[in-house]
Structure formats: structure tokens, C-alpha cells
Write a protein that holds these residues in place. Structure first.
Motif, PDB file in Angstrom:
ATOM      1  N   GLU A 130       0.829  -1.214   0.000  1.00 23.54           N
ATOM      2  CA  GLU A 130       0.000   0.000   0.000  1.00 23.54           C
ATOM      3  C   GLU A 130       0.857   1.254   0.000  1.00 23.54           C
ATOM      4  O   GLU A 130       0.484   2.269  -0.593  1.00 23.54           O
ATOM      5  CB  GLU A 130      -0.926   0.024   1.227  1.00 23.54           C
ATOM      6  CG  GLU A 130      -1.974  -1.064   1.229  1.00 23.54           C
ATOM      7  CD  GLU A 130      -1.488  -2.376   1.832  1.00 23.54           C
ATOM      8  OE1 GLU A 130      -2.293  -3.314   1.901  1.00 23.54           O
ATOM      9  OE2 GLU A 130      -0.307  -2.483   2.225  1.00 23.54           O
ATOM     10  N   GLU A 171       4.292   1.131  -0.896  1.00 25.18           N
ATOM     11  CA  GLU A 171       5.239   0.963  -2.003  1.00 25.18           C
ATOM     12  C   GLU A 171       4.744   1.656  -3.278  1.00 25.18           C
ATOM     13  O   GLU A 171       5.535   2.151  -4.071  1.00 25.18           O
ATOM     14  CB  GLU A 171       5.482  -0.523  -2.261  1.00 25.18           C
ATOM     15  CG  GLU A 171       6.625  -0.822  -3.187  1.00 25.18           C
ATOM     16  CD  GLU A 171       7.983  -0.403  -2.659  1.00 25.18           C
ATOM     17  OE1 GLU A 171       8.740   0.210  -3.437  1.00 25.18           O
ATOM     18  OE2 GLU A 171       8.293  -0.680  -1.492  1.00 25.18           O
ATOM     19  N   ARG A 172       3.448   1.745  -3.444  1.00 25.43           N
ATOM     20  CA  ARG A 172       2.905   2.377  -4.662  1.00 25.43           C
ATOM     21  C   ARG A 172       3.264   3.859  -4.753  1.00 25.43           C
ATOM     22  O   ARG A 172       3.148   4.459  -5.820  1.00 25.43           O
ATOM     23  CB  ARG A 172       1.405   2.176  -4.747  1.00 25.43           C
ATOM     24  CG  ARG A 172       0.638   2.934  -3.697  1.00 25.43           C
ATOM     25  CD  ARG A 172      -0.834   2.659  -3.786  1.00 25.43           C
ATOM     26  NE  ARG A 172      -1.541   3.345  -2.733  1.00 25.43           N
ATOM     27  CZ  ARG A 172      -2.789   3.175  -2.454  1.00 25.43           C
ATOM     28  NH1 ARG A 172      -3.501   2.320  -3.168  1.00 25.43           N
ATOM     29  NH2 ARG A 172      -3.361   3.835  -1.496  1.00 25.43           N
ATOM     30  N   TYR A 173       3.706   4.448  -3.642  1.00 28.02           N
ATOM     31  CA  TYR A 173       4.109   5.861  -3.637  1.00 28.02           C
ATOM     32  C   TYR A 173       5.610   6.052  -3.833  1.00 28.02           C
ATOM     33  O   TYR A 173       6.103   7.169  -3.821  1.00 28.02           O
ATOM     34  CB  TYR A 173       3.687   6.537  -2.329  1.00 28.02           C
ATOM     35  CG  TYR A 173       2.205   6.544  -2.113  1.00 28.02           C
ATOM     36  CD1 TYR A 173       1.356   7.193  -3.008  1.00 28.02           C
ATOM     37  CD2 TYR A 173       1.636   5.887  -1.027  1.00 28.02           C
ATOM     38  CE1 TYR A 173      -0.017   7.189  -2.819  1.00 28.02           C
ATOM     39  CE2 TYR A 173       0.261   5.883  -0.833  1.00 28.02           C
ATOM     40  CZ  TYR A 173      -0.552   6.531  -1.731  1.00 28.02           C
ATOM     41  OH  TYR A 173      -1.914   6.532  -1.537  1.00 28.02           O
TER      42      TYR A 173
END
Length: 86
Positions: A20, A22-24
Motif C-alpha cells: 500500500e 510501495e505504490r508511492y
């Protein structure tokens, strides 16, 4: 999104970052480079994990308070990251 291969960067994380958060990573990398501390990407991602309290509100870095707004006023996670990394 930065192309790490063109920048000559290799990525090996020494900590476990949730999917959740890591997508940033790409946005955090861009902001860290822009602000002159690219070596802190994993640290910033860890802060996002801690600050979000695993709730994953839109204010992922709880940056509203630093902008003198009520908690969770920032509704865009990318804006929260920009404000939190400055």
C-alpha cells in the motif's frame, strides 16, 4: 515516474515496505531528489507507513498539521507527500 536505469540507480530495500505504501515510491523518489536527499526514500516510505497508522487516509504523511490545517485536510496523497518532504 523516474527511470532508475537512466539515472544509474540500483534499488535494494533493506526494510519491508507494505504494498500500500510501495505504490508511492516513485513520487517519494522524485520529491527526495527535488529536495536534495535521494538517499532517504526508504526512510520517507517508513514514515508514511507509521504516519498513516495503516489506515491509509489521503493525507499519507499527516502533512495537514504542518501546513496549519486541521488533521487530514489534505485529500491528495501526492500533495501530502510533497508537503511532507519539503
Amino acid at each position: 515516474m523516474p527511470d532508475r536505469s537512466k539515472m544509474g540507480l540500483q534499488y535494494i530495500s533493506l526494510i519491508s515496505i507494505s504494498p500500500e505504501v510501495e505504490r508511492y515510491r516513485d513520487k517519494v523518489e522524485v520529491e527526495c531528489i527535488r529536495n536534495g536527499f535521494p538517499e532517504t526514500v526508504d526512510l520517507i516510505l517508513s514514515i508514511i507507513m507509521q504516519e498513516s497508522g495503516w489506515r491509509f487516509s489521503k493525507d499519507v504523511m499527516q502533512s495537514s498539521e504542518s501546513k496549519v490545517f486541521p488533521p487530514n485536510s489534505i485529500k491528495d496523497p501526492y500533495q501530502s507527500i510533497e508537503a511532507g518532504i519539503k
